[in-house]
Design an enzyme around this catalytic site. Sequence first.
Site, mmCIF file in Angstrom:
data_model
loop_
_atom_site.group_PDB
_atom_site.id
_atom_site.type_symbol
_atom_site.label_atom_id
_atom_site.label_comp_id
_atom_site.label_asym_id
_atom_site.label_seq_id
_atom_site.Cartn_x
_atom_site.Cartn_y
_atom_site.Cartn_z
ATOM 1 N N GLY A 103 0.765 -8.343 -6.801
ATOM 2 C CA GLY A 103 2.092 -8.393 -6.201
ATOM 3 C C GLY A 103 3.209 -7.955 -7.142
ATOM 4 N N SER A 104 2.875 -7.235 -8.196
ATOM 5 C CA SER A 104 3.943 -6.849 -9.131
ATOM 6 C C SER A 104 4.898 -5.841 -8.481
ATOM 7 C CB SER A 104 3.366 -6.296 -10.438
ATOM 8 O OG SER A 104 2.770 -5.051 -10.249
ATOM 9 N N ARG A 149 -13.728 -3.365 11.605
ATOM 10 C CA ARG A 149 -12.516 -2.668 11.145
ATOM 11 C C ARG A 149 -11.543 -2.386 12.288
ATOM 12 N NH1 ARG A 149 -12.278 -0.933 6.270
ATOM 13 N NH2 ARG A 149 -14.531 -0.911 6.087
ATOM 14 N N ASN A 174 2.346 4.558 1.397
ATOM 15 C CA ASN A 174 1.449 4.063 0.354
ATOM 16 C C ASN A 174 1.890 4.647 -0.979
ATOM 17 O OD1 ASN A 174 -0.813 2.680 -0.726
ATOM 18 N ND2 ASN A 174 -1.983 4.589 -0.747
ATOM 19 N N HIS A 191 0.152 5.507 -4.908
ATOM 20 C CA HIS A 191 -1.149 5.647 -5.571
ATOM 21 C C HIS A 191 -0.915 6.068 -7.021
ATOM 22 C CE1 HIS A 191 -5.463 6.343 -5.772
ATOM 23 N NE2 HIS A 191 -5.197 7.462 -6.423
ATOM 24 N N LEU A 251 -8.425 8.189 3.202
ATOM 25 C CA LEU A 251 -7.934 7.404 2.065
ATOM 26 C C LEU A 251 -7.174 8.265 1.052
ATOM 27 C CD1 LEU A 251 -8.207 4.450 1.221
ATOM 28 C CD2 LEU A 251 -10.170 5.116 -0.177
ATOM 29 N N ASP A 252 -6.016 7.763 0.617
ATOM 30 C CA ASP A 252 -5.195 8.439 -0.392
ATOM 31 C C ASP A 252 -4.903 9.898 -0.020
ATOM 32 O OD1 ASP A 252 -5.142 6.087 -1.846
ATOM 33 O OD2 ASP A 252 -6.956 6.594 -2.942
ATOM 34 N N GLN A 297 3.045 2.322 -13.697
ATOM 35 C CA GLN A 297 3.740 1.401 -12.783
ATOM 36 C C GLN A 297 5.236 1.295 -13.086
ATOM 37 O OE1 GLN A 297 1.040 -2.202 -12.615
ATOM 38 N NE2 GLN A 297 1.301 -1.741 -10.464
HETATM 39 C C1 GRF Z 1 -0.150 0.249 -7.896
HETATM 40 O O1 GRF Z 1 -0.460 0.959 -9.090
HETATM 41 C C2 GRF Z 1 -0.556 1.032 -6.685
HETATM 42 O O2 GRF Z 1 -0.508 2.409 -6.874
HETATM 43 C C3 GRF Z 1 -1.966 0.553 -6.433
HETATM 44 O O3 GRF Z 1 -1.903 -0.851 -6.739
HETATM 45 C C4 GRF Z 1 -0.919 -1.038 -7.747
HETATM 46 C C5 GRF Z 1 0.057 -2.143 -7.349
HETATM 47 O O4 GRF Z 1 -0.519 -3.384 -7.321
HETATM 48 N N1 GRF Z 1 -2.372 0.839 -5.078
HETATM 49 P P1 GRF Z 1 0.377 -4.703 -7.408
HETATM 50 O O5 GRF Z 1 1.694 -4.440 -6.770
HETATM 51 O O6 GRF Z 1 0.573 -5.037 -8.872
HETATM 52 O O7 GRF Z 1 -0.409 -5.756 -6.682
#
Ligand code: GRF
Length: 184
Positions: free
Chosen positions: A12-13, A60, A102, A104, A139-140, A166
């Site tokens: 969740g960062s 799914r 999304n 990535h 995906l992606d 990040q």
């Molecule tokens: C990010 O690097 C994103 O690209 C990938 O998960 C990371 C974020 O995870 N899909 P979080 O927000 O720290 O949980």
Amino acid sequence: MKKIAVLVSSTGSTLQHFLENGLSIRAVIADRECDAIGIAQAAGIDVVLMTRTFDASFDRDDYTRQLAGTLCAQDIDLVAMAGWKTVFSPLIFRMYEKRILNTHPSLLPKFKGAHAVRDALRAGVRITGCTVHYAEPELDAGPIIEQAFVRIEDGDTESTLHERIQSVEKPLYLGVIRRMARGR
Ligand code: GRF
């Protein structure tokens, strides 16, 4: 202003960055118990925990349908995956066409998948980065909205590199979400 849902599965960062920077979030949906839930709750945001199974019993289509129903019930216009790990069935992308985002940690289309940072390191490239894109069934994949590059330094490990990615990725993603939330 569009009503935003953030989908989480992990630390969740990214969600934390959104909240610290004042993004208005209508709902957080988690597919498993994870730290992101506590972050959302501490900020007083509604959390919907839609746990999934990880064996052959996982349906799914049904899971995707239920999640889409939750989004509709909460009147959500814009969905941001942030560390979300469940792959959806195509039906949700028809309902929320160009409204699911999304991010990535690579310069897509390079290094798709769950180990993008490790894969870039192993490939020996000198530049990697992050990509904010519209999510699609594959995906992606999906049209790229913005990218930023990050230089790989000698001695980088998966965690030092991911941390640097990040630090660029979070503000980039937030900027895109803000723009879309205003309808641009
Ligand atoms: C990010 O690097 C994103 O690209 C990938 O998960 C990371 C974020 O995870 N899909 P979080 O927000 O720290 O949980």
